[in-house]
Design an enzyme around this catalytic site. Structure first.
Site, PDB file in Angstrom:
ATOM      1  N   VAL A  30       0.837  -1.210   0.000  1.00  0.00           N
ATOM      2  CA  VAL A  30       0.000   0.000   0.000  1.00  0.00           C
ATOM      3  C   VAL A  30       0.868   1.255   0.000  1.00  0.00           C
ATOM      4  O   VAL A  30       0.357   2.361  -0.053  1.00  0.00           O
ATOM      5  CB  VAL A  30      -0.969  -0.014   1.207  1.00  0.00           C
ATOM      6  CG1 VAL A  30      -2.001  -1.135   1.025  1.00  0.00           C
ATOM      7  CG2 VAL A  30      -0.254  -0.160   2.542  1.00  0.00           C
ATOM      8  N   CYS A  62     -14.954   6.413   0.759  1.00  0.00           N
ATOM      9  CA  CYS A  62     -16.145   6.687   1.560  1.00  0.00           C
ATOM     10  C   CYS A  62     -16.899   5.386   1.827  1.00  0.00           C
ATOM     11  O   CYS A  62     -17.277   4.671   0.890  1.00  0.00           O
ATOM     12  CB  CYS A  62     -17.085   7.662   0.831  1.00  0.00           C
ATOM     13  SG  CYS A  62     -18.608   7.934   1.751  1.00  0.00           S
ATOM     14  N   CYS A 111     -20.607   5.955   0.190  1.00  0.00           N
ATOM     15  CA  CYS A 111     -20.961   6.060  -1.246  1.00  0.00           C
ATOM     16  C   CYS A 111     -19.873   5.534  -2.166  1.00  0.00           C
ATOM     17  O   CYS A 111     -19.973   5.672  -3.395  1.00  0.00           O
ATOM     18  CB  CYS A 111     -21.255   7.525  -1.584  1.00  0.00           C
ATOM     19  SG  CYS A 111     -19.764   8.523  -1.727  1.00  0.00           S
ATOM     20  N   GLY A 117       9.333 -10.790  -2.974  1.00  0.00           N
ATOM     21  CA  GLY A 117       9.205 -10.300  -1.595  1.00  0.00           C
ATOM     22  C   GLY A 117       7.842 -10.516  -0.992  1.00  0.00           C
ATOM     23  O   GLY A 117       7.337  -9.649  -0.272  1.00  0.00           O
ATOM     24  N   HIS A 168      -4.405  -4.347  -2.885  1.00  0.00           N
ATOM     25  CA  HIS A 168      -4.823  -4.192  -1.478  1.00  0.00           C
ATOM     26  C   HIS A 168      -5.055  -2.738  -1.123  1.00  0.00           C
ATOM     27  O   HIS A 168      -5.094  -2.392   0.062  1.00  0.00           O
ATOM     28  CB  HIS A 168      -3.755  -4.790  -0.544  1.00  0.00           C
ATOM     29  CG  HIS A 168      -3.736  -6.289  -0.600  1.00  0.00           C
ATOM     30  ND1 HIS A 168      -2.736  -7.034  -0.023  1.00  0.00           N
ATOM     31  CD2 HIS A 168      -4.583  -7.184  -1.156  1.00  0.00           C
ATOM     32  CE1 HIS A 168      -2.964  -8.330  -0.223  1.00  0.00           C
ATOM     33  NE2 HIS A 168      -4.088  -8.445  -0.916  1.00  0.00           N
TER      34      HIS A 168
HETATM   35  N1  APR Z   1      14.345  -9.021  -0.205  1.00  0.00           N
HETATM   36  C1  APR Z   1      13.494  -9.988  -0.641  1.00  0.00           C
HETATM   37  N2  APR Z   1      12.512 -10.528   0.127  1.00  0.00           N
HETATM   38  C2  APR Z   1      12.396 -10.064   1.378  1.00  0.00           C
HETATM   39  C3  APR Z   1      13.236  -9.065   1.913  1.00  0.00           C
HETATM   40  C4  APR Z   1      14.246  -8.541   1.057  1.00  0.00           C
HETATM   41  N3  APR Z   1      15.099  -7.583   1.460  1.00  0.00           N
HETATM   42  N4  APR Z   1      12.870  -8.836   3.211  1.00  0.00           N
HETATM   43  C5  APR Z   1      11.833  -9.657   3.467  1.00  0.00           C
HETATM   44  N5  APR Z   1      11.551 -10.406   2.380  1.00  0.00           N
HETATM   45  C6  APR Z   1      10.491 -11.405   2.228  1.00  0.00           C
HETATM   46  C7  APR Z   1      10.258 -12.257   3.453  1.00  0.00           C
HETATM   47  O1  APR Z   1      11.103 -13.407   3.424  1.00  0.00           O
HETATM   48  C8  APR Z   1       8.779 -12.644   3.278  1.00  0.00           C
HETATM   49  O2  APR Z   1       8.652 -13.822   2.489  1.00  0.00           O
HETATM   50  O3  APR Z   1       9.287 -10.688   2.036  1.00  0.00           O
HETATM   51  C9  APR Z   1       8.200 -11.474   2.513  1.00  0.00           C
HETATM   52  C10 APR Z   1       7.301 -10.580   3.355  1.00  0.00           C
HETATM   53  O4  APR Z   1       6.194 -11.359   3.738  1.00  0.00           O
HETATM   54  P1  APR Z   1       4.990 -10.687   4.543  1.00  0.00           P
HETATM   55  O5  APR Z   1       5.535  -9.867   5.660  1.00  0.00           O
HETATM   56  O6  APR Z   1       3.998 -11.772   4.804  1.00  0.00           O
HETATM   57  O7  APR Z   1       4.378  -9.637   3.491  1.00  0.00           O
HETATM   58  P2  APR Z   1       3.415  -9.944   2.275  1.00  0.00           P
HETATM   59  O8  APR Z   1       3.673 -11.304   1.684  1.00  0.00           O
HETATM   60  O9  APR Z   1       3.477  -8.785   1.371  1.00  0.00           O
HETATM   61  O10 APR Z   1       1.955  -9.975   2.973  1.00  0.00           O
HETATM   62  C11 APR Z   1       0.856 -10.117   2.086  1.00  0.00           C
HETATM   63  O11 APR Z   1      -0.632  -9.833   3.957  1.00  0.00           O
HETATM   64  O12 APR Z   1      -1.068  -8.731   5.900  1.00  0.00           O
HETATM   65  C12 APR Z   1      -1.425  -8.819   4.580  1.00  0.00           C
HETATM   66  O13 APR Z   1      -2.335  -7.147   3.255  1.00  0.00           O
HETATM   67  C13 APR Z   1      -1.161  -7.525   3.883  1.00  0.00           C
HETATM   68  O14 APR Z   1      -0.354  -7.174   1.648  1.00  0.00           O
HETATM   69  C14 APR Z   1      -0.107  -7.887   2.849  1.00  0.00           C
HETATM   70  C15 APR Z   1      -0.320  -9.381   2.658  1.00  0.00           C
END
Ligand code: APR
Length: 230
Positions: free
Chosen positions: A90, A114, A117, A172, A106
């Site tokens: 986000v 809103c 609406c 990531g 997301h």
């Molecule tokens: N380079 C590459 N990968 C990385 C790095 C980095 N420097 N640092 C962390 N990671 C990886 C971690 O190993 C992990 O697999 O990024 C991932 C982050 O995972 P989450 O914290 O679960 O984030 P995300 O997968 O985006 O979550 C998905 O969950 O909570 C909801 O809406 C929220 O959009 C989010 C969704």
């Protein structure tokens, strides 16, 4: 190869200083999802939720895109086919890096919605519970974030892109949250090659043809150089 579809998660913004969700001390270690990322939590305590996103909006406003964000923007600009970026994030670091097509499935910290609406407008840096909607005047403004239990944005368009992908890259993301975690399976179904970038295999890592382990600021620029060099 004509079409690359990319999904990014919190890990691509980690090296820009923005917290991920599920790491040690991550956002979900400090806050309960049900308190700050569900419609029920917002109804129960709008001040807690609005302040949670105010803090993240302020932090994101101070953050700079990193080499991974910049490499993806270069790929979009220089690749001789189509690049479609879907992000679960986000923050606006892809846009700050110069990316033109960013699908925020997301929602986005810079957006307000809103609850009465469905009007959308650019969010102020600081939102307060009961802010009025510029469209219908109802005191029903909320962050334009897709909470758990709500439908992510642009899903139909995203599945169309996955159906036409030659290559799908997951960068990531931990592969814990659907529907995003299911995109690799969709891409495979349409015959795409699949590539994951992470510090470790994600929960759906076994569904990728290849996994490139390392920080995104190293693995993503190297991959983009390969693609553009080929
Ligand atoms: N380079 C590459 N990968 C990385 C790095 C980095 N420097 N640092 C962390 N990671 C990886 C971690 O190993 C992990 O697999 O990024 C991932 C982050 O995972 P989450 O914290 O679960 O984030 P995300 O997968 O985006 O979550 C998905 O969950 O909570 C909801 O809406 C929220 O959009 C989010 C969704």
């Amino acid at each position: 190869m004509k079409k690359i579809v990319i999904l990014t998660g919190a890990g691509i913004s980690a090296e820009s200083g923005l917290g991920t969700f599920r790491a040690e001390g991550g956002l979900w270690a400090e806050h309960r999802i049900e308190d700050v990322a569900t419609p029920e939590g917002f109804a129960r305590d709008p001040r807690l939720v609005v302040d949670f996103y105010n803090a993240r909006r302020a932090q994101a406003a101070e953050a700079a895109p990193n080499a991974a964000h910049l490499a993806l923007a270069k790929l979009e600009e220089a690749f001789d086919g189509e690049v479609v970026l879907v992000t679960q994030n986000v923050d606006d670091l892809h846009e700050k890096a110069g990316m033109k097509r960013v699908m925020h499935m997301h929602g986005a910290l810079n957006g307000a919605l809103c609850g009465a609406c469905d009007h959308r407008w650019p969010a102020p840096m600081v939102m307060a519970p009961g802010d009025t909607c510029p469209g219908c005047e109802a005191p029903a403004a909320r962050p334009d974030i897709v909470w758990f239990g709500e439908m992510p944005y642009d899903m139909e368009e995203i599945y169309d892109h996955l159906a036409q992908a030659d290559l799908f890259a997951g960068i990531g993301t931990s592969g814990n949250v659907y529907p995003a975690a299911g995109f690799v399976a969709e891409a495979r179904r349409s015959g795409a090659r699949t590539l994951e970038f992470n510090l470790e295999p994600s929960a759906v890592g076994s569904q990728f043809d290849n996994i490139r382990i390392g920080p995104a600021t190293q693995t993503v620029p190297a991959w983009v150089a390969e693609i553009l060099g080929s």
